[in-house]
Scaffold this motif. Structure first.
Motif, PDB file in Angstrom:
ATOM      1  N   PRO A 157       0.829  -1.206   0.000  1.00  0.00           N
ATOM      2  CA  PRO A 157       0.000   0.000   0.000  1.00  0.00           C
ATOM      3  C   PRO A 157       0.865   1.258   0.000  1.00  0.00           C
ATOM      4  N   LYS A 158       0.408   2.279  -0.732  1.00  0.00           N
ATOM      5  CA  LYS A 158       1.208   3.504  -0.848  1.00  0.00           C
ATOM      6  C   LYS A 158       1.355   4.237   0.478  1.00  0.00           C
ATOM      7  N   ASP A 159       0.466   3.955   1.421  1.00  0.00           N
ATOM      8  CA  ASP A 159       0.579   4.607   2.724  1.00  0.00           C
ATOM      9  C   ASP A 159       1.378   3.759   3.720  1.00  0.00           C
ATOM     10  N   ALA A 160       2.006   2.658   3.220  1.00  0.00           N
ATOM     11  CA  ALA A 160       2.814   1.803   4.100  1.00  0.00           C
ATOM     12  C   ALA A 160       4.098   2.525   4.502  1.00  0.00           C
ATOM     13  N   ASP A 161       4.680   2.068   5.614  1.00  0.00           N
ATOM     14  CA  ASP A 161       5.908   2.714   6.055  1.00  0.00           C
ATOM     15  C   ASP A 161       7.081   2.307   5.154  1.00  0.00           C
ATOM     16  N   ARG A 162       8.197   2.942   5.349  1.00  0.00           N
ATOM     17  CA  ARG A 162       9.353   2.743   4.476  1.00  0.00           C
ATOM     18  C   ARG A 162       9.888   1.322   4.550  1.00  0.00           C
ATOM     19  N   GLU A 204       7.680  -0.916   2.505  1.00  0.00           N
ATOM     20  CA  GLU A 204       7.878  -0.625   1.077  1.00  0.00           C
ATOM     21  C   GLU A 204       9.155  -1.280   0.555  1.00  0.00           C
ATOM     22  N   ASP A 251      -2.248   1.608  -6.206  1.00  0.00           N
ATOM     23  CA  ASP A 251      -2.320   2.048  -4.809  1.00  0.00           C
ATOM     24  C   ASP A 251      -2.140   0.922  -3.811  1.00  0.00           C
ATOM     25  N   ASP A 252      -2.510  -0.305  -4.208  1.00  0.00           N
ATOM     26  CA  ASP A 252      -2.443  -1.415  -3.267  1.00  0.00           C
ATOM     27  C   ASP A 252      -1.137  -2.195  -3.324  1.00  0.00           C
TER      28      ASP A 252
END
Length: 335
Positions: free
Chosen positions: A190-195, A198, A266-267
């Motif tokens: 997810p694009k709002d996941a932490d670094r 990612e 986004d996912d």
């Protein structure tokens, strides 16, 4: 057929593999639509519905095969057949295609009966507000069933000639779009996941790509190993209109057997393999005959229904107190 999160990222909607998506919506006027109701068409008086009485033990009832029971609640084969007979053609076709739906239907009926037993035990139906709603529901159901009986099209409608004319006038509606058979590997990110998450997803993506680029790579085996895809990552036949635009562009540019570059949504990351393609084509009248006939019968039924109600109102013109109605509306809008 269940659809996991990865699939919902690709598709706007999902239908069973191989399903024809060109649903005929008859727009051109058929012979039945171009003329008003025949002059001899007159409403028949509504029959008085007989009172519904519970079966007493006075007469012996033949033994029936019990399909399922829960406590004292039972469902017999005859009851289930009657329930299915009352369904529309589309619902009946679904049961014929997926017998497992019978089990779901039986469970749903048992659940409804348990709720009904509880409501009756608590005399819920005797509450004034509930009783009023029940009467309204019964009246609407009776009206609907009666209108269905007086608006049924003739048995021979539509004729072969009427079917052909309607098909010819709506040929564009029977075009089946191009379809793709695809395989899919999804790596959640997810694009709002932490670094950290990612970076972990990117490392996994690089590992999957490395495996896919090795000689003789087995896409299905990699999909199972990396994403636990029980269907080998294969999504079946999908029409181009059902694929997300970002992914459709990539799929349409692939050769048969090729795998796309990673597609970021986004996912997460998506890798798609094109397994095969079916060109767009126009369904023949033989293929479209059954759904087209159903659509034409439904439209004729609606036409007859409107004509029947209009004739009733013509014979018995309503009298409306417009002043009282206006006052009622004004009062309702102020609350």
């Amino acid at each position: 057929m269940s659809i996991d999160i990865a699939r919902t990222a690709i598709f706007v909607s999902m239908v069973a593999a191989g399903a024809l998506v060109a649903t005929p919506m008859v727009g051109a006027q058929t012979p039945s639509q171009t003329s008003a109701a025949p002059a001899q068409f007159k409403p028949k008086p509504a029959p008085v519905a007989p009172a519904v009485r519970a079966q007493s033990g006075a007469s012996a009832k033949p033994a029936e095969e019990v399909v399922a029971h829960l406590g004292s609640t039972e469902i017999t084969a005859r009851e289930l057949r009657a329930y299915i007979d009352a369904l529309g053609p589309r619902e009946q076709a679904a049961f014929a295609k997926e017998p497992a739906l019978f089990g779901q239907l039986v469970r749903a009926i048992l659940g409804e009966r348990l709720v009904l037993d509880e409501a009756l035990a608590k005399k819920w139906d005797q509450s004034p507000s509930v009783a009023a709603q029940l009467q309204q529901t019964r009246d609407r159901a009776l009206v609907e069933l009666y209108l269905q009986s007086v608006s049924a099209p003739p048995a021979g409608y539509p004729s072969d000639e009427e079917l052909q004319k309607t098909y010819d006038g709506n040929r564009s509606l029977f075009v089946v779009p191009r379809q793709f058979q695809v395989g899919h590997i999804f790596i959640a990110a997810p694009k709002d996941a932490d670094r950290v998450a990612e970076e972990k997803a990117k490392r996994k993506l690089e590992e999957v790509q490395r495996k896919l680029k090795t000689a003789g790579a087995d896409f299905a085996a990699i999909a199972r190993a990396e994403t636990d895809a029980k269907d080998n990552g294969e999504l079946g036949w999908i029409s181009e209109g059902q694929i997300r635009p970002e992914i459709r562009t990539q799929v349409m540019g692939l050769g048969k057997g090729a795998v796309s570059e990673p597609i970021r949504l986004d996912d997460g990351w998506h890798l798609v393999k094109l397994l095969d393609t079916k060109a767009s084509y126009t369904r023949s009248l033989a293929e479209a005959r059954e759904p087209l006939a159903q659509q034409m019968r439904m439209e004729r039924s609606n036409l007859l229904r409107r004509a029947y109600v209009a004739e009733l109102l013509k014979q018995h013109p309503p009298v409306i107190n417009e002043i009282a109605l206006s006052n009622l509306l004004d009062g309702a809008l102020k609350h």
